[in-house]
Design a protein around this motif. Structure first.
Motif, PDB file in Angstrom:
ATOM      1  N   GLY A 123       1.026  -1.049   0.027  1.00 13.18           N
ATOM      2  CA  GLY A 123       0.030   0.205  -0.097  1.00 13.18           C
ATOM      3  C   GLY A 123       0.807   1.347   0.098  1.00 13.18           C
ATOM      4  O   GLY A 123       0.342   2.209  -0.350  1.00 13.18           O
ATOM      5  N   GLY A 124       2.047   1.192   0.287  1.00 18.04           N
ATOM      6  CA  GLY A 124       3.064   2.278   0.578  1.00 18.04           C
ATOM      7  C   GLY A 124       4.161   1.918   1.196  1.00 18.04           C
ATOM      8  O   GLY A 124       4.478   0.725   1.618  1.00 18.04           O
ATOM      9  N   VAL A 125       4.945   2.878   1.571  1.00 19.88           N
ATOM     10  CA  VAL A 125       6.269   2.794   2.445  1.00 19.88           C
ATOM     11  C   VAL A 125       5.965   3.922   3.634  1.00 19.88           C
ATOM     12  O   VAL A 125       5.368   4.944   3.348  1.00 19.88           O
ATOM     13  CB  VAL A 125       7.408   2.972   1.445  1.00 19.88           C
ATOM     14  N   LEU A 126       6.880   3.582   4.453  1.00 16.25           N
ATOM     15  CA  LEU A 126       7.023   4.609   5.851  1.00 16.25           C
ATOM     16  C   LEU A 126       8.417   5.298   5.692  1.00 16.25           C
ATOM     17  O   LEU A 126       9.516   4.399   5.502  1.00 16.25           O
ATOM     18  CB  LEU A 126       6.827   4.100   7.085  1.00 16.25           C
ATOM     19  N   LYS A 173      -0.361  14.566   4.303  1.00 22.58           N
ATOM     20  CA  LYS A 173       0.217  13.027   4.479  1.00 22.58           C
ATOM     21  C   LYS A 173       0.047  12.578   5.864  1.00 22.58           C
ATOM     22  O   LYS A 173       0.038  13.011   6.806  1.00 22.58           O
ATOM     23  CB  LYS A 173       1.632  12.738   3.980  1.00 22.58           C
ATOM     24  N   ARG A 174      -0.511  11.212   5.923  1.00 22.95           N
ATOM     25  CA  ARG A 174      -0.382  10.628   7.375  1.00 22.95           C
ATOM     26  C   ARG A 174       0.938  10.403   7.855  1.00 22.95           C
ATOM     27  O   ARG A 174       1.848  10.131   7.241  1.00 22.95           O
ATOM     28  CB  ARG A 174      -1.108   9.439   7.164  1.00 22.95           C
ATOM     29  N   GLN A 175       1.016  10.813   9.206  1.00 27.88           N
ATOM     30  CA  GLN A 175       2.289  10.531   9.890  1.00 27.88           C
ATOM     31  C   GLN A 175       2.026   9.516  11.007  1.00 27.88           C
ATOM     32  O   GLN A 175       1.195   9.638  11.650  1.00 27.88           O
ATOM     33  CB  GLN A 175       2.757  11.847  10.605  1.00 27.88           C
ATOM     34  N   ILE A 176       2.914   8.733  10.993  1.00 27.40           N
ATOM     35  CA  ILE A 176       2.949   7.407  11.859  1.00 27.40           C
ATOM     36  C   ILE A 176       4.254   7.280  12.661  1.00 27.40           C
ATOM     37  O   ILE A 176       5.401   7.473  12.363  1.00 27.40           O
ATOM     38  CB  ILE A 176       2.761   6.099  10.972  1.00 27.40           C
ATOM     39  N   LEU A 198       3.622   8.452   5.703  1.00 33.51           N
ATOM     40  CA  LEU A 198       3.129   7.240   4.816  1.00 33.51           C
ATOM     41  C   LEU A 198       3.018   7.665   3.283  1.00 33.51           C
ATOM     42  O   LEU A 198       2.404   8.862   2.834  1.00 33.51           O
ATOM     43  CB  LEU A 198       1.713   6.923   5.284  1.00 33.51           C
ATOM     44  N   GLU A 199       4.028   7.602   2.784  1.00 34.47           N
ATOM     45  CA  GLU A 199       3.978   7.564   1.091  1.00 34.47           C
ATOM     46  C   GLU A 199       3.385   6.337   0.318  1.00 34.47           C
ATOM     47  O   GLU A 199       3.783   5.192   0.404  1.00 34.47           O
ATOM     48  CB  GLU A 199       5.246   7.684   0.757  1.00 34.47           C
ATOM     49  N   THR A 200       2.066   6.753  -0.286  1.00 33.86           N
ATOM     50  CA  THR A 200       1.449   5.588  -0.886  1.00 33.86           C
ATOM     51  C   THR A 200       2.096   5.368  -2.180  1.00 33.86           C
ATOM     52  O   THR A 200       3.050   5.816  -2.699  1.00 33.86           O
ATOM     53  CB  THR A 200      -0.050   5.895  -1.322  1.00 33.86           C
TER      54      THR A 200
END
Length: 215
Positions: free
Chosen positions: A113-116, A129-132, A141-143
């Motif tokens: 789905g993506g990479v961190l 963008k979502r930050q995890i 989170l890069e899709t």
């Protein structure tokens, strides 16, 4: 894998398609496919490539002909035509850090789905963008990136479609060959099966849909 002419291959690509193009500043780029895209005037392309090359070279030809509507790339600094089109709002440009760019494509090819990545945390890159958090460290989170078509250039292709690359012209070609619905390949040399040793095959034949004939 099917062998086709460059005219037949490009005729399959509709206007407005999303297209990945291998190469780094025109090195390892399928020039014959790009020339034919221009000749057939395939407009409104969503282009995914490392850079905008330079006018008259590599994907720069697509900007010369104003065929691009959206560009996802790592830099456009050496192509004034692409810069002018961006500043005039003729193309939308999404600039992506280079490591993130290739990892997003790899993720698309591997079904992820993506990479961190920590790259871009606390900068403009992070907007929207979502930050995890992982072990107390922030990541974006890069899709994943995929395209309808990948245009790939190899040094060697055999009659089945197995590919091998030469030196730095390899660059983004192998990962892009994994991340598109349809993969179209040009090769400098087309050779019998067995000429490319099995352990020298970089892109295996099942990933290749069409090979452009050398005539």
């Amino acid at each position: 894998m099917k062998a086709v002419s460059v005219e037949e291959a490009v005729a399959m690509i509709p206007a407005g398609a999303s297209v990945m193009v291998g190469g780094f500043m025109g090195v390892g780029t399928p020039e014959r496919l790009l020339d034919e895209l221009v000749r057939q005037n395939k407009t409104g392309l969503s282009l995914i490539c490392n850079d905008a090359a330079t006018p008259g070279k590599g994907v720069g030809k697509l900007f010369d002909a104003a065929l691009v509507s959206r560009l996802t790339a790592t830099h456009i600094g050496l192509n004034p035509k692409a810069q002018q089109q961006m500043l005039a709002n003729q193309i939308a440009v999404d600039l992506v850090p280079q490591g993130t760019f290739v990892e997003r494509i790899r993720a698309g090819g591997c079904g992820l789905g993506g990479v961190l990545t920590p790259t871009g945390v606390g900068t403009l890159v992070a907007e929207g963008k979502r930050q995890i958090e992982v072990d107390g460290k922030p990541f974006l989170l890069e899709t994943a990136l995929r395209a309808q078509y990948a245009l790939v250039h190899a040094f060697l292709a055999d009659y089945l479609g197995n590919l091998a690359y030469a030196l730095t012209s390899r660059n983004f070609n192998p990962v892009m060959a994994m991340a598109a619905d349809t993969v179209i390949v040009t090769a400098e040399n087309i050779v019998p099966v067995g000429v490319i040793a099995p352990d020298h095959v970089v892109t295996p034949a099942p990933l290749v849909d069409y090979l452009i004939t050398n005539g």
